[in-house]
Design a protein around this motif. Structure first.
Motif, PDB file in Angstrom:
ATOM      1  N   GLN A 204       0.971  -1.184   0.100  1.00  0.00           N
ATOM      2  CA  GLN A 204       0.079  -0.136   0.069  1.00  0.00           C
ATOM      3  C   GLN A 204       0.809   1.343   0.076  1.00  0.00           C
ATOM      4  O   GLN A 204       1.600   1.365   0.917  1.00  0.00           O
ATOM      5  N   MET A 205       0.843   2.277  -0.959  1.00  0.00           N
ATOM      6  CA  MET A 205       1.698   3.258  -1.232  1.00  0.00           C
ATOM      7  C   MET A 205       0.589   4.526  -1.026  1.00  0.00           C
ATOM      8  O   MET A 205      -0.129   4.685  -1.924  1.00  0.00           O
ATOM      9  N   ASN A 206       0.912   5.330  -0.175  1.00  0.00           N
ATOM     10  CA  ASN A 206       0.216   6.566   0.278  1.00  0.00           C
ATOM     11  C   ASN A 206       0.970   7.642   0.035  1.00  0.00           C
ATOM     12  O   ASN A 206       2.293   7.772   0.212  1.00  0.00           O
ATOM     13  N   ASN A 207       0.644   8.931  -0.197  1.00  0.00           N
ATOM     14  CA  ASN A 207       1.214  10.058  -0.302  1.00  0.00           C
ATOM     15  C   ASN A 207       2.466  10.032  -1.216  1.00  0.00           C
ATOM     16  O   ASN A 207       3.807  10.311  -0.964  1.00  0.00           O
ATOM     17  N   LEU A 208       2.025   9.474  -2.441  1.00  0.00           N
ATOM     18  CA  LEU A 208       3.154   9.293  -3.305  1.00  0.00           C
ATOM     19  C   LEU A 208       3.741  10.522  -3.998  1.00  0.00           C
ATOM     20  O   LEU A 208       3.198  11.691  -3.968  1.00  0.00           O
ATOM     21  N   LYS A 209       5.157  10.413  -4.245  1.00  0.00           N
ATOM     22  CA  LYS A 209       6.038  11.492  -4.727  1.00  0.00           C
ATOM     23  C   LYS A 209       6.643  11.003  -5.895  1.00  0.00           C
ATOM     24  O   LYS A 209       6.779  10.027  -6.153  1.00  0.00           O
ATOM     25  N   PRO A 210       7.003  12.169  -7.013  1.00  0.00           N
ATOM     26  CA  PRO A 210       7.587  12.180  -8.041  1.00  0.00           C
ATOM     27  C   PRO A 210       8.772  10.924  -7.909  1.00  0.00           C
ATOM     28  O   PRO A 210       9.098  10.236  -8.867  1.00  0.00           O
ATOM     29  N   GLU A 211       9.424  11.006  -6.814  1.00  0.00           N
ATOM     30  CA  GLU A 211      10.654  10.347  -6.958  1.00  0.00           C
ATOM     31  C   GLU A 211      10.481   8.695  -6.396  1.00  0.00           C
ATOM     32  O   GLU A 211      11.237   7.992  -6.480  1.00  0.00           O
TER      33      GLU A 211
END
Length: 112
Positions: free
Chosen positions: A81-88
């Motif tokens: 589960q991936m939250n608050n994803l960032k471009p990096e």
């Protein structure tokens, strides 16, 4: 023959969420540690998160507090589960079984 199949990748805006899944066949899933790795263009593959057969977890510093790894032994599936994803976070994400077997990867792109 051991086979790992990832799904759930895609394009998401910064701050968004995705849930990756990896289904394992051909192995006794419950006895092995599982991991999620990622590889961005021009960079080495790196461990994102791992989970032991007993459920203990570990995370890369860059994803702590944002990503959660879990497993469902009854379905031979591991999740990320991936939250608050960032471009990096943009990379191809790979599922791994016991540091030996790999899935084909699923692309995650974080962009506005």
């Amino acid at each position: 023959q051991v086979r790992l199949v990832e799904s759930g990748g895609g394009l998401v805006q910064p701050g968004g969420s995705l849930r990756l899944s990896c289904v394992v066949s051909g192995s006794i899933f419950s006895v092995y540690a599982m991991g999620w790795y990622r590889q961005a263009p021009g960079k080495q593959r790196e461990l994102v998160a791992g989970i032991s057969s007993g459920g203990s977890t570990n995370y890369a510093e860059s994803v702590k507090g944002r990503f959660t790894i879990s497993r469902d032994n009854s379905k031979a599936t591991v999740f990320l589960q991936m939250n608050n994803l960032k471009p990096e976070d943009t990379a191809v994400y790979y599922c791994n079984l016991n540091t030996k077997y790999w899935g084909q990867g699923t692309q995650v792109t974080v962009s506005s």
